[in-house]
Motif scaffolding. Structure first.
Motif, mmCIF file in Angstrom:
data_model
loop_
_atom_site.group_PDB
_atom_site.id
_atom_site.type_symbol
_atom_site.label_atom_id
_atom_site.label_comp_id
_atom_site.label_asym_id
_atom_site.label_seq_id
_atom_site.Cartn_x
_atom_site.Cartn_y
_atom_site.Cartn_z
ATOM 1 N N GLY A 1 55.808 34.964 38.524
ATOM 2 C CA GLY A 1 56.599 36.017 37.897
ATOM 3 C C GLY A 1 55.764 36.678 36.824
ATOM 4 N N PRO A 2 54.890 37.611 37.217
ATOM 5 C CA PRO A 2 54.015 38.249 36.225
ATOM 6 C C PRO A 2 54.833 39.081 35.232
ATOM 7 N N PRO A 3 54.256 39.402 34.077
ATOM 8 C CA PRO A 3 54.912 40.386 33.213
ATOM 9 C C PRO A 3 55.175 41.659 34.018
ATOM 10 N N LEU A 4 56.286 42.301 33.736
ATOM 11 C CA LEU A 4 56.642 43.494 34.536
ATOM 12 C C LEU A 4 55.694 44.646 34.238
ATOM 13 N N THR A 5 54.919 44.490 33.199
ATOM 14 C CA THR A 5 53.978 45.530 32.775
ATOM 15 C C THR A 5 52.618 45.380 33.454
ATOM 16 N N ILE A 6 52.456 44.421 34.301
ATOM 17 C CA ILE A 6 51.139 44.184 34.926
ATOM 18 C C ILE A 6 50.705 45.437 35.697
ATOM 19 N N SER A 7 49.397 45.709 35.681
ATOM 20 C CA SER A 7 48.906 46.866 36.444
ATOM 21 C C SER A 7 48.918 46.503 37.932
ATOM 22 N N ASP A 8 49.010 47.515 38.779
ATOM 23 C CA ASP A 8 48.993 47.266 40.221
ATOM 24 C C ASP A 8 47.693 46.572 40.612
ATOM 25 N N ASP A 9 46.629 47.027 39.953
ATOM 26 C CA ASP A 9 45.305 46.498 40.221
ATOM 27 C C ASP A 9 45.230 44.984 39.937
ATOM 28 N N ALA A 10 45.782 44.579 38.786
ATOM 29 C CA ALA A 10 45.748 43.143 38.436
ATOM 30 C C ALA A 10 46.693 42.345 39.322
ATOM 31 N N LEU A 11 47.802 42.964 39.713
ATOM 32 C CA LEU A 11 48.742 42.287 40.610
ATOM 33 C C LEU A 11 48.047 41.981 41.940
ATOM 34 N N LEU A 12 47.366 42.978 42.470
ATOM 35 C CA LEU A 12 46.685 42.790 43.760
ATOM 36 C C LEU A 12 45.520 41.805 43.617
ATOM 37 N N GLU A 13 44.831 41.905 42.464
ATOM 38 C CA GLU A 13 43.712 40.969 42.256
ATOM 39 C C GLU A 13 44.231 39.528 42.197
ATOM 40 N N GLY A 14 45.325 39.338 41.482
ATOM 41 C CA GLY A 14 45.912 37.993 41.395
ATOM 42 C C GLY A 14 46.277 37.468 42.778
ATOM 43 N N LEU A 15 46.834 38.341 43.595
ATOM 44 C CA LEU A 15 47.234 37.908 44.943
ATOM 45 C C LEU A 15 46.019 37.575 45.802
ATOM 46 N N SER A 16 44.918 38.291 45.556
ATOM 47 C CA SER A 16 43.713 37.972 46.340
ATOM 48 C C SER A 16 43.141 36.623 45.884
ATOM 49 N N VAL A 17 43.350 36.275 44.611
ATOM 50 C CA VAL A 17 42.922 34.951 44.138
ATOM 51 C C VAL A 17 43.771 33.866 44.808
ATOM 52 N N LEU A 18 45.055 34.108 44.910
ATOM 53 C CA LEU A 18 45.931 33.147 45.581
ATOM 54 C C LEU A 18 45.481 32.959 47.027
ATOM 55 N N ASP A 19 45.158 34.067 47.671
ATOM 56 C CA ASP A 19 44.669 34.038 49.060
ATOM 57 C C ASP A 19 43.423 33.136 49.158
ATOM 58 N N GLU A 20 42.468 33.380 48.252
ATOM 59 C CA GLU A 20 41.221 32.568 48.245
ATOM 60 C C GLU A 20 41.542 31.093 48.038
ATOM 61 N N ALA A 21 42.432 30.834 47.076
ATOM 62 C CA ALA A 21 42.749 29.435 46.745
ATOM 63 C C ALA A 21 43.368 28.732 47.954
ATOM 64 N N ILE A 22 44.257 29.427 48.651
ATOM 65 C CA ILE A 22 44.892 28.807 49.827
ATOM 66 C C ILE A 22 43.818 28.550 50.885
ATOM 67 N N ALA A 23 43.002 29.581 51.108
ATOM 68 C CA ALA A 23 41.957 29.441 52.158
ATOM 69 C C ALA A 23 41.071 28.245 51.875
ATOM 70 N N GLU A 24 40.743 28.025 50.591
ATOM 71 C CA GLU A 24 39.854 26.915 50.256
ATOM 72 C C GLU A 24 40.522 25.561 50.377
#
Ligand code: PLP
Length: 457
Positions: free
Chosen positions: A432-455
């Protein structure tokens, strides 16, 4: 529940430097062990167990330690920083109270207390008339319990029964835990309240066995009747989390509408626990609005004060005014600093359109999470949530059973990569990120989650 504990030994992880994240030391960072040791000596053990990240400061959607590491925060502390960490309006509002030299006034009146109550009630757009303010979410639950039962006495219910839901969480004080539906958390109480009843949660895997959510509810309620509760005369309240916390699970809309009708027909008060769901988190001012129902009471906390200790129960005057003068009060109720925090929160949500922002970003958030679900379909069973709250539920590819170890390891790996997610101790990773998060950081965070799952799978 998993008994996973995060490694306290620093690990040499790949270094990261992006506009949104910095990892420049081993993780946990040097110095973490000292602070952890001090806390483990002096702080009650029950407060420990989070990821070993020593917060130094938090700003916007980032959390920083003192070693120059910077995380994208998908936790909002624990869904507190809806308006962003260290929000300037919040700081200014608190500063004004400090400058006025008014740190407390007990239950005496003050201008800020009157103004905040007015703003808070206006924020509900006519749904509620009055609020009783407290400090923690669990106190708001206790107050709602009291109001539901006092109303039951007022209208002559034979028993003061409350219906709650299995798996729900409403806080850790006595009444809240009795209402809550997580059995191991209640063992310390030593008794159960014969007038608190639990129905099962309509998880999708439970509903599969029923022809409709209506049928499910009918059978759950008839079980209560078989156990001796007369639904018409013995029940004075129903309390539901707006979504079940650990999984961010919203119930079917028709289920909540049927609960509402059941309450209306039987003269029962409906309380929605909005401690996590309130204040724009789900893309509505309050999460219950997704169900198009009208609860009698809502309990709020967390994002209500954006970091100051503020919670409350809100309702119509005829319910809120049942307790006589002095019968429902609290030393810290409507403390000026709490009011300053609450006021800045409401203003920030309105001025920055955070309800609409949470809706818009929520669509992006869930679209990307569902892509991960498709990509890792062997290890992800569900993605739940709405707006800027979401949980990914992990399962074992071998057994197809919930996998709490995998979710804990993914949470730890995310931390090592500069993303903070909520470790639930169950098979879910909650975000549940802050609602003020930038779209860019939201997508970056999700790509980190993707990497973490893959690993980690
Ligand atoms: N209700 C819900 C839905 C919660 O998630 C929580 C806390 O996590 C509470 C009540 C209790 O709030 P607090 O921890 O502020 O007492």
């Amino acid at each position: 529940m998993s008994s996973f504990s995060f490694s306290k030994k620093p690990v040499n992880v790949p270094l990261i430097k992006t506009a949104n994240r910095t990892i420049q030391t081993p993780i946990p960072a040097p110095g973490t062990d000292e602070i952890l040791a001090k806390l483990s000596r002096h702080e009650a053990r029950s407060m420990q167990g989070t990821v070993p990240l020593v917060w130094d400061r938090a700003q916007g959607f980032n959390v920083f330690d003192s070693m120059g590491n910077k995380w994208i925060d998908f936790t909002s502390a624990i869904f507190i920083a809806n308006i962003g960490h260290s929000n300037l309006r919040l700081i200014k509002s608190i500063q004004e109270v400090l400058d006025q030299n008014l740190l407390h006034h007990f239950t005496y009146p003050s201008k800020i207390k009157a103004t905040y109550h007015e703003k808070l009630i206006e924020f509900t757009e006519g749904e509620f008339d009055k609020a009783f303010l407290l400090s923690g979410g669990t106190e708001a639950t206790e107050a709602a319990l009291k109001l539901m039962r006092m109303n039951g006495q007022r209208i002559g219910k034979k028993r003061l029964g409350i219906i709650s839901m299995e798996g729900s969480f409403h806080g850790r004080t006595l009444g809240s835990q009795l209402l809550g539906g997580i059995e191991p958390q209640k063992e310390w109480i030593g008794f159960s309240d014969p007038d608190i009843f639990h129905i099962r949660c309509p998880y999708p895997w439970v509903l599969e066995e029923y022809s409709s959510p209506k049928q499910f509810l009918k059978e759950e309620l008839s079980k209560l009747e078989k156990n001796g509760a007369c639904l018409e005369t013995d029940i004075c309240g129903v309390i539901m989390e707006t979504f079940q916390g650990w999984a961010s699970l919203f119930y079917p809309k028709s289920f909540m509408k049927d609960i509402e009708s059941f309450c209306r027909i039987n003269n029962i008060l409906l309380t929605m626990d909005e401690v996590q769901a309130g204040f724009a988190r789900t893309g509505k001012r309050f999460g219950y609005q997704h169900y198009e129902i009208k609860p009698d009471l809502i309990t709020c906390g967390k994002g209500m004060g954006s970091g100051v200790a503020l919670s409350g129960v809100l309702g119509k005057s005829e319910i809120m005014d049942i307790p006589e003068v002095g019968m429902m009060s609290s030393t810290n109720s409507a403390n000026p600093i709490a009011c300053a925090g609450g006021m800045a929160t409401v203003e920030e949500i309105l001025k920055n359109n955070l309800v609409v922002e949470a809706q818009r970003k929520g669509i992006l958030f869930h679209k990307e999470l569902n892509k991960l679900k498709d990509k890792y379909h062997e290890n992800i069973s569900y993605v739940f949530g709405k707006g800027m709250i979401a949980s990914v539920l992990f399962k074992s590819a071998q057994t197809n059973k919930p996998d709490s170890l995998l979710s804990s390891i993914v949470a730890e790996t995310c931390m090592q990569k500069g993303l903070l997610v909520v470790h639930t101790g169950r098979e879910s990773v909650k975000m549940g990120p802050p609602l003020t998060i930038s779209d860019d950081a939201l997508l970056e965070g999700l790509s980190v989650l993707d990497e973490a799952i893959a690993e980690r799978i």
